[in-house]
Design a protein around this motif. Sequence first.
Motif, PDB file in Angstrom:
ATOM      1  N   VAL A  20      10.834  54.536   3.229  1.00  0.00           N
ATOM      2  CA  VAL A  20      11.528  55.162   4.355  1.00  0.00           C
ATOM      3  C   VAL A  20      12.146  54.147   5.317  1.00  0.00           C
ATOM      4  CG1 VAL A  20      10.089  57.238   4.254  1.00  0.00           C
ATOM      5  CG2 VAL A  20       9.423  55.335   5.755  1.00  0.00           C
ATOM      6  N   TYR A  73      15.778  54.872   6.248  1.00  0.00           N
ATOM      7  CA  TYR A  73      15.972  55.974   7.188  1.00  0.00           C
ATOM      8  C   TYR A  73      15.810  55.482   8.628  1.00  0.00           C
ATOM      9  CZ  TYR A  73      15.741  59.423   3.411  1.00  0.00           C
ATOM     10  OH  TYR A  73      15.997  60.164   2.294  1.00  0.00           O
ATOM     11  N   LEU A 120      14.641  62.891   6.195  1.00  0.00           N
ATOM     12  CA  LEU A 120      13.347  62.227   6.224  1.00  0.00           C
ATOM     13  C   LEU A 120      12.232  63.203   5.872  1.00  0.00           C
ATOM     14  CD1 LEU A 120      11.750  59.635   6.959  1.00  0.00           C
ATOM     15  CD2 LEU A 120      11.691  60.473   9.314  1.00  0.00           C
TER      16      LEU A 120
END
Length: 222
Positions: free
Chosen positions: A117, A120, A164
């Motif tokens: 992640v 993001y 996300l």
Amino acid sequence: MRTAYHEQLEALTTQLGDMCGLAGVAMERATQALLQADLALAEQVITDHEQIVAMSVRAEEAAFVLLALQAPVAGDLRAIVSSIQIVADVDRMGALALHVAKIARRRHPQHALPEEVNGYFAEMGRVAVELGHSAQEVLLTRDPEKAARIREEDDAMDDLHRHLFTVLMDREWRYGVAAAVDVTLLGRFYERFADHAVEIARRVIFQVTGHAPEEEELPAPR
């Protein structure tokens, strides 16, 4: 007398712009600390937050003095009341950057984010910093058209936040509950930072035009 009053109001506006700039810098540094597990940078954000708090207190006091001593009406009254609300928005933006830095510090020396992640949050951080700069520009220029366009930048943050969650909800998520909680909280911090930038833009539009636009009245993204 009125000249001094308008000089004080201009000084208050400049102070709000400076605060907004500091909030943007704080979020930029907090994001770097988060992505790089940089303890020194996280500590700097935490220490520097006191400056935003002190400026918030001074700005709010200045606004209440103008209200009490000048008895403003019409546009001047809108400007001061909106300024008090903007103080709260900018203060909250600084606090959200602080929360990001604290998570980075708490997880040090480990990274708070799973590598999956990172992209993001790098992009969410970039958008948040841009929104902070845009809000600062709007405060200083009092440009209602520029203020209305901030929604487009906020839409980018909302899209990132939604995407996300698709990663978090994937059954192949393998990073455990603690990481999921951190990612959820962090995503919310960035989203709220952007929301406060939008609120600042709304308040500037109200200051200038006397009309507070509803969400649907702002221009659609291009």
